[in-house]
Design an enzyme around this catalytic site. Structure first.
Site, PDB file in Angstrom:
ATOM      1  CD  GLU A 160     -14.025   5.748   2.305  1.00 53.36           C
ATOM      2  OE1 GLU A 160     -14.265   5.393   1.117  1.00 53.36           O
ATOM      3  OE2 GLU A 160     -14.023   4.940   3.255  1.00 53.36           O
ATOM      4  CG  HIS A 216      12.004   8.517  23.993  1.00 52.92           C
ATOM      5  ND1 HIS A 216      12.786   8.670  25.124  1.00 52.92           N
ATOM      6  CD2 HIS A 216      12.850   8.559  22.934  1.00 52.92           C
ATOM      7  CE1 HIS A 216      14.041   8.836  24.753  1.00 52.92           C
ATOM      8  NE2 HIS A 216      14.120   8.768  23.435  1.00 52.92           N
ATOM      9  CE  LYS A 244      -7.378  -1.526 -10.461  1.00 58.34           C
ATOM     10  NZ  LYS A 244      -6.772  -2.758  -9.960  1.00 58.34           N
ATOM     11  CE  LYS A 293     -14.563  -0.600  -0.205  1.00 57.21           C
ATOM     12  NZ  LYS A 293     -13.940  -0.834  -1.505  1.00 57.21           N
ATOM     13  N   GLY A 318      -4.338  -1.501  -6.505  1.00 59.34           N
ATOM     14  CA  GLY A 318      -4.342  -0.209  -5.816  1.00 59.34           C
ATOM     15  C   GLY A 318      -3.113  -0.012  -4.929  1.00 59.34           C
ATOM     16  NE  ARG A 319      -2.894  -5.450  -1.548  1.00 59.18           N
ATOM     17  CZ  ARG A 319      -4.070  -5.868  -2.006  1.00 59.18           C
ATOM     18  NH1 ARG A 319      -5.050  -4.993  -2.188  1.00 59.18           N
ATOM     19  NH2 ARG A 319      -4.293  -7.129  -2.278  1.00 59.18           N
ATOM     20  CD  GLU A 344      -6.515  -3.408   0.619  1.00 60.18           C
ATOM     21  OE1 GLU A 344      -5.941  -3.016  -0.395  1.00 60.18           O
ATOM     22  OE2 GLU A 344      -7.399  -2.735   1.192  1.00 60.18           O
TER      23      GLU A 344
HETATM   24  O1  F6P Z   1     -11.412  -0.648   0.066  1.00 65.50           O
HETATM   25  C1  F6P Z   1     -10.115  -1.047  -0.213  1.00 65.50           C
HETATM   26  C2  F6P Z   1      -9.628  -0.458  -1.493  1.00 65.50           C
HETATM   27  O2  F6P Z   1     -10.288  -1.048  -2.567  1.00 65.50           O
HETATM   28  C3  F6P Z   1      -8.127  -0.592  -1.642  1.00 65.50           C
HETATM   29  O3  F6P Z   1      -7.742  -1.819  -2.126  1.00 65.50           O
HETATM   30  C4  F6P Z   1      -7.824   0.543  -2.550  1.00 65.50           C
HETATM   31  O4  F6P Z   1      -6.458   0.886  -2.533  1.00 65.50           O
HETATM   32  C5  F6P Z   1      -8.704   1.620  -1.965  1.00 65.50           C
HETATM   33  O5  F6P Z   1      -9.867   0.941  -1.558  1.00 65.50           O
HETATM   34  C6  F6P Z   1      -9.056   2.732  -2.900  1.00 65.50           C
HETATM   35  O6  F6P Z   1      -9.698   2.276  -4.042  1.00 65.50           O
HETATM   36  P1  F6P Z   1      -9.860   3.203  -5.293  1.00 65.50           P
HETATM   37  O7  F6P Z   1      -8.515   3.562  -5.794  1.00 65.50           O
HETATM   38  O8  F6P Z   1     -10.653   2.401  -6.288  1.00 65.50           O
HETATM   39  O9  F6P Z   1     -10.610   4.434  -4.865  1.00 65.50           O
END
Ligand code: F6P
Length: 539
Positions: free
Chosen positions: A208, A380, A202, A502, A263-264, A349
């Site tokens: 990452e 199990h 987003k 972060k 995002g979620r 979250e």
């Molecule tokens: O760090 C949390 C977060 O901001 C989530 O809310 C989000 O889904 C995820 O990181 C990924 O964010 P982006 O889509 O901006 O890479």
């Protein structure tokens, strides 16, 4: 812990009255006369059935819980969300994932949504048919979705769940972790000429995702893809298209989402491109239709029969009155393998917050810890603790009545286990029963084979796992989160809690990789860890 709502204290009193009552007694035939608990506490909405009867609730409990929801303003908050009002005040945003599945032409942002969906469908069809080719002219056979959190968990969960609808020519992969092993294990054996990378973020700034995206681009180039042909292998999904273009993705290959999609809550937007490629635009529409079914149910059903409201309020009953720290999601469905991890982000979250909307801190518990694993595997592993441990863990069982496969007697066995677990958890085994089982020779076994019972469960029933029913199931949990967040008076749509780590992560990374300089500015523990890692990284 208290909440200022008047019904909160009424529920506290009610809890004291019924806390020692036993589900087993409530279900005893002499007490469970018509209409039975199963009849009174089974509800349905959006094609999903919910048996709430094995919860520690009476008619009075449900009445009070619904009254609390009403008092908290669940209806007003729900309507404000659907209308596109700013229900995420700390970020000044509307929250409109429901608009993404609305069909009405007057729904908010309908034009933009429809246009972007058409662009997605055109692209997905081209990839699926083989018309979209890579730099050597070969069709795409592997799609690698690179994203994290909401840009990964939703699409991964849905693609896995609907694998039986997937186009066999294309395999979907999901890479999220900055641990290079995630990307490397995925691409090591792939042919770049047949691989498409979808970079989903987003913000398009997430550490990452950007690290993985850069390594992915290097991999293409290193394996012979000319820089000029990268556009055939890279598309981006973001609410920040300028940043995507800056990264080097062609503007035509950018699919847009908007700041009013959290995002979620974003798998319904272009974030679901990997889903659409896997199952096709028609099935994607079905997924949206299922979510819309649940939206309509949530919007229009009376609170007393409203599944998201009931599920949310039952969660509050255990979290705030019984003091349960966690709740388990146990889908008796391998297809729903990734549902628990998806729900972890959605619930924790969203509602893992301490500040109320007015800025004061809560003095009552908010989000429970969401965890889970498909049945029967969990039986199990950790079910021992659920049956005889000292902690109360409410459970959502999810059962799919029709199997997706042709394999003989698996399905009755699967369903039998699901239903038997809820029965066993409810009934338990009394001392008298345990004595009978132990027999006269083994009285010492009795305490070990006694089960306290009275462990509450909800069973959700889905007729068959289709794109439509899955859409409804996901939307059910999305709205449950809104209901709980409203009662807790928190903002379910921001996530400031991820920021501190972060920021410090950047500082630590600089310390880890900076040549020479002594690491000083941390506590002794963090400094020592950094020093150890620096030595190892130099090797
Ligand atoms: O760090 C949390 C977060 O901001 C989530 O809310 C989000 O889904 C995820 O990181 C990924 O964010 P982006 O889509 O901006 O890479």
């Amino acid at each position: 812990m208290t909440n200022p709502l008047p019904t909160w204290s009424a529920l506290q009193t009610h809890y004291e009255q019924i806390r020692d009552e036993k589900l087993r007694d409530w279900f005893a035939p002499a007490n469970d006369t018509a209409p039975t608990r199963a009849e009174r506490f089974t509800f349905s909405g959006g094609g999903i059935g919910a048996d709430l009867s094995k919860n520690r609730i009476t008619d009075a409990t449900l009445e009070l819980l619904v009254q609390l929801a009403r008092e908290a303003g669940v209806e007003a908050r729900r309507d404000a969300m659907f209308k596109g009002e700013i229900v995420n005040p700390t970020e000044g945003r509307a929250v409109l994932h429901t608009a993404l599945r609305a069909t009405e032409a007057n729904a908010p942002f309908h034009k933009e949504i429809t246009a972007e969906r058409a662009k997605m469908a055109k692209f997905a069809d081209a990839v699926r048919s083989g018309a979209w080719t890579g730099y050597t002219g070969k069709r795409i056979r592997h799609v690698v979705n690179i994203g994290i959190g909401g840009s990964d968990l939703g699409p991964k969960m849905v693609v896995h769940a609907l694998q039986h609808l997937e186009l066999p020519e294309i395999t979907s992969h999901f890479v999220s972790n900055v641990d290079g092993a995630d990307l490397w294990r995925t691409i090591e054996h792939l042919d770049p000429a047949e691989t498409l990378a979808i970079i989903v973020s987003k913000t398009f700034t997430t550490l990452e995702t950007m690290t993985n995206a850069r390594s992915m681009r290097d991999w293409f180039v290193k394996h012979g893809c000319p820089e000029g042909d990268l556009a055939k292998h890279f598309v981006g999904v973001s609410a920040n298209p300028a940043e995507v273009v800056k990264f080097g993705i062609a503007r035509d290959n950018v699919f847009e989402m908007w700041d009013w999609v959290g995002g979620r809550y974003s798998l319904w937007s272009a974030v679901g491109l990997s889903i659409m490629i896997a199952i096709g635009p028609k099935q994607f529409d079905e997924l949206l239709a299922g979510a819309h079914d649940m939206d309509e149910h949530f919007r229009t059903a009376p609170l007393e029969k409203n599944l998201p409201v009931l599920l949310g309020m039952i969660g509050i009953w255990y979290r705030n009155f019984f003091g349960s720290q966690s709740y388990l999601v146990a889908p008796y469905s391998e297809a729903l393998h990734f549902l628990p991890s998806y729900l972890q982000q959605l619930e924790m979250e969203s509602n893992g917050k301490q500040a109320r909307l007015d800025g004061k801190f809560v003095d009552y518990a908010t989000s429970a810890i969401t965890w889970g694993e498909p049945g029967t595997n969990g039986q199990h592993a950790f079910f021992q603790m659920l049956h005889q441990g000292t902690t109360l863990v409410p459970i959502d069982f999810i059962a799919v009545l029709t199997p997706e496969h042709p394999l003989g007697d698996h399905h009755p066995k699967l369903l039998a286990n699901c239903f038997a677990q809820s029965e066993a958890l409810m009934l338990g085994r009394t001392e008298e029963e345990a004595r009978k089982v132990a027999g006269p020779d083994k009285p010492e076994l009795v305490p070990h084979i006694m089960f306290p019972g009275n462990r509450p469960t909800t069973t959700l029933l889905v007729d068959a796992l289709t794109a439509r029913s899955l859409g409804a199931l996901i939307a059910l949990y999305e709205h449950k989160v809104l209901v709980q967040g409203t009662v807790w008076d928190i903002n379910s749509f921001d996530q400031w809690g991820v920021e501190l780590g972060k920021i410090l992560g950047k500082v630590v990374e600089a310390d880890l990789t900076a040549p020479g300089a002594e690491v000083k500015q941390h506590d002794s523990s963090t400094s020592a860890l950094i020093a150890r890692a620096r030595a190892a990284l130099k090797r």
